[in-house]
Enzyme design. Structure first.
Site, PDB file in Angstrom:
ATOM      1  CB  CYS A   1      -0.846  -0.012   1.258  1.00  0.00           C
ATOM      2  SG  CYS A   1       0.194  -0.023   2.730  1.00  0.00           S
TER       3      CYS A   1
ATOM      4  CG  HIS B   1       3.320  -0.976  12.462  1.00  0.00           C
ATOM      5  ND1 HIS B   1       4.611  -1.406  12.240  1.00  0.00           N
ATOM      6  CD2 HIS B   1       2.526  -1.773  11.720  1.00  0.00           C
ATOM      7  CE1 HIS B   1       4.584  -2.430  11.414  1.00  0.00           C
ATOM      8  NE2 HIS B   1       3.346  -2.669  11.073  1.00  0.00           N
TER       9      HIS B   1
ATOM     10  CB  THR C   1      -5.192   1.451   9.822  1.00  0.00           C
ATOM     11  OG1 THR C   1      -3.971   0.753  10.085  1.00  0.00           O
ATOM     12  CG2 THR C   1      -5.123   2.858  10.370  1.00  0.00           C
TER      13      THR C   1
ATOM     14  CB  SER D   1      -2.741  -6.819  11.853  1.00  0.00           C
ATOM     15  OG  SER D   1      -4.122  -6.664  11.973  1.00  0.00           O
TER      16      SER D   1
ATOM     17  CB  CYS E   1      -6.168   2.339   5.713  1.00  0.00           C
ATOM     18  SG  CYS E   1      -5.419   0.808   5.200  1.00  0.00           S
TER      19      CYS E   1
ATOM     20  CD  GLU F   1      -2.840   1.077  13.248  1.00  0.00           C
ATOM     21  OE1 GLU F   1      -2.503   0.330  12.319  1.00  0.00           O
ATOM     22  OE2 GLU F   1      -3.952   1.627  13.318  1.00  0.00           O
TER      23      GLU F   1
ATOM     24  CB  SER G   1       3.427  -5.516   4.991  1.00  0.00           C
ATOM     25  OG  SER G   1       2.763  -6.716   5.307  1.00  0.00           O
TER      26      SER G   1
HETATM   27 FE1  SF4 Z   1      -0.867   0.680   4.506  1.00  0.00          FE
HETATM   28 FE2  SF4 Z   1      -1.229   0.569   7.148  1.00  0.00          FE
HETATM   29 FE3  SF4 Z   1      -1.190   2.897   5.881  1.00  0.00          FE
HETATM   30 FE4  SF4 Z   1      -3.220   1.233   5.493  1.00  0.00          FE
HETATM   31  S1  SF4 Z   1      -2.667   2.277   7.406  1.00  0.00           S
HETATM   32  S2  SF4 Z   1      -2.143   2.449   3.922  1.00  0.00           S
HETATM   33  S3  SF4 Z   1      -2.170  -0.753   5.609  1.00  0.00           S
HETATM   34  S4  SF4 Z   1       0.529   1.437   6.096  1.00  0.00           S
END
Ligand code: SF4
Length: 321
Positions: A14, A76, A166, A225, A196, A128, A269
């Site tokens: 991401c 995180h 998230t 996760s 997210c 996180e 990831s």
């Molecule tokens: Fe990526 Fe985590 Fe950000 Fe979502 S919150 S865009 S999974 S790094």
């Protein structure tokens, strides 16, 4: 029946992960090794090993970083106390916290200032959640799924808000919210989704392939996760079996018994090279026919951490300037 692979899209890295990995690479480039990273920059073995090979040193806490060095905080996010500890040791920091995690931190601070009890839906012990909780420890309590709702205690049932990690399962989180609303009808929701876009899109895509697959392979690491959620979502969508695998070499032949359709995806990831290796492995074992199933298109990118535009070595050598 014909053997086929359903390849989920979107999948893999991401915008937050891309930014965090690039931050470590850029710091190594600008300052040369070693560059210290607190905790795994993202939860993926391959990424961590690749960066280690380039000169990154991963540590559990900032007290393991020799004074006067540079330390990078992972995607995180970290609690404010971690920033304070680093400052006390004269470390220069690069904060690679994903901007979408920072958004949740800011929400937590704002609701704490307004004296809300904040119910943070998330997984106990996840980095996180520790970072977000650290923004307002007196106001935040963790709710680890629907079964944890009965443990919640609040001061004023009319002044309660929920936030979330998230990378949770969207469906399970909504179940938790419904249970919380049954107890606290005045429960306030966050102004926008905390789960997210990347987590939601990858879950949507795996739902589509899971509904048709005998087996879903989720490429990703066990401590991630969002990767573990993809396995759960695939099974809930109807996949007969779903497995997490770090790489092609970890696939067990026994998983393929009586399997015709295999779904393939990867967590937020995971670099796509690992998925391509899995597709090559599957082709060698008789699954050459690959069909991409697209649930959403993504075009989000984040700008690099602002600290990368500063001369951090000069800062550690002349901290008062
Ligand atoms: Fe990526 Fe985590 Fe950000 Fe979502 S919150 S865009 S999974 S790094």
């Amino acid at each position: 029946m014909t053997r086929r692979v359903l390849l989920a899209s979107p999948r893999g890295c991401c915008a937050g992960v891309d930014r965090a990995i690039a931050a470590v690479e850029e710091a190594l480039e600008q300052y040369g090794p070693p560059v210290y990273v607190r905790r795994e920059i993202v939860h993926n073995k391959y990424v961590v090993q690749t960066l280690q090979n380039k000169g990154a040193i991963f540590v559990d806490e900032t007290d393991k970083v020799p004074e006067g060095n540079i330390v990078i905080f992972s995607a995180h996010g970290v609690a404010p106390t971690v920033h304070e500890q680093a400052a006390q040791r004269g470390l220069a920091t690069i904060d690679a916290t994903c901007p979408l995690v920072t958004k949740v931190h800011k929400e937590a601070v704002r609701y704490a200032q307004q004296d809300y009890d904040i119910l943070l839906i998330g997984h106990k012990g996840h980095e996180e959640v520790i970072g977000t909780s650290g923004e307002a420890p007196q106001h935040i309590q963790l709710v680890d799924g629907p079964d944890d709702v009965h443990n919640v205690r609040v001061r004023d049932p009319e002044k309660v808000v929920w936030l979330s990690q998230t990378t949770l399962s969207v469906d399970e989180t909504m179940e938790t919210v419904r249970a919380l609303k049954d107890r606290y009808p005045h429960l306030l929701s966050p102004p926008s989704d905390d789960i997210c876009y990347a987590t939601q899109n990858r879950q949507q895509a795996v739902k589509q392939i899971g509904a048709e697959a005998d087996l879903v392979l989720v490429v990703g690491s066990r401590n991630s996760s969002n990767c573990r959620r993809l396995v759960e979502v695939a099974l809930a969508a109807g996949a007969r079996d779903a497995r997490l695998t770090d790489c092609a070499e970890d696939i067990d032949d026994a998983w393929l018994k009586d399997v015709t359709t295999i779904g393939v995806t990867s967590g937020a990831s995971v670099p796509d090279i690992l998925v391509q290796d899995v597709l090559t492995w599957l082709a060698q074992h008789g699954w050459e026919d690959v069909e991409t199933v697209t649930a959403a298109t993504e075009s989000i990118a984040f700008s690099p951490p602002k600290e990368l535009r500063q001369n951090l070595r000069a800062k550690t050598e002349h901290p008062d300037e």
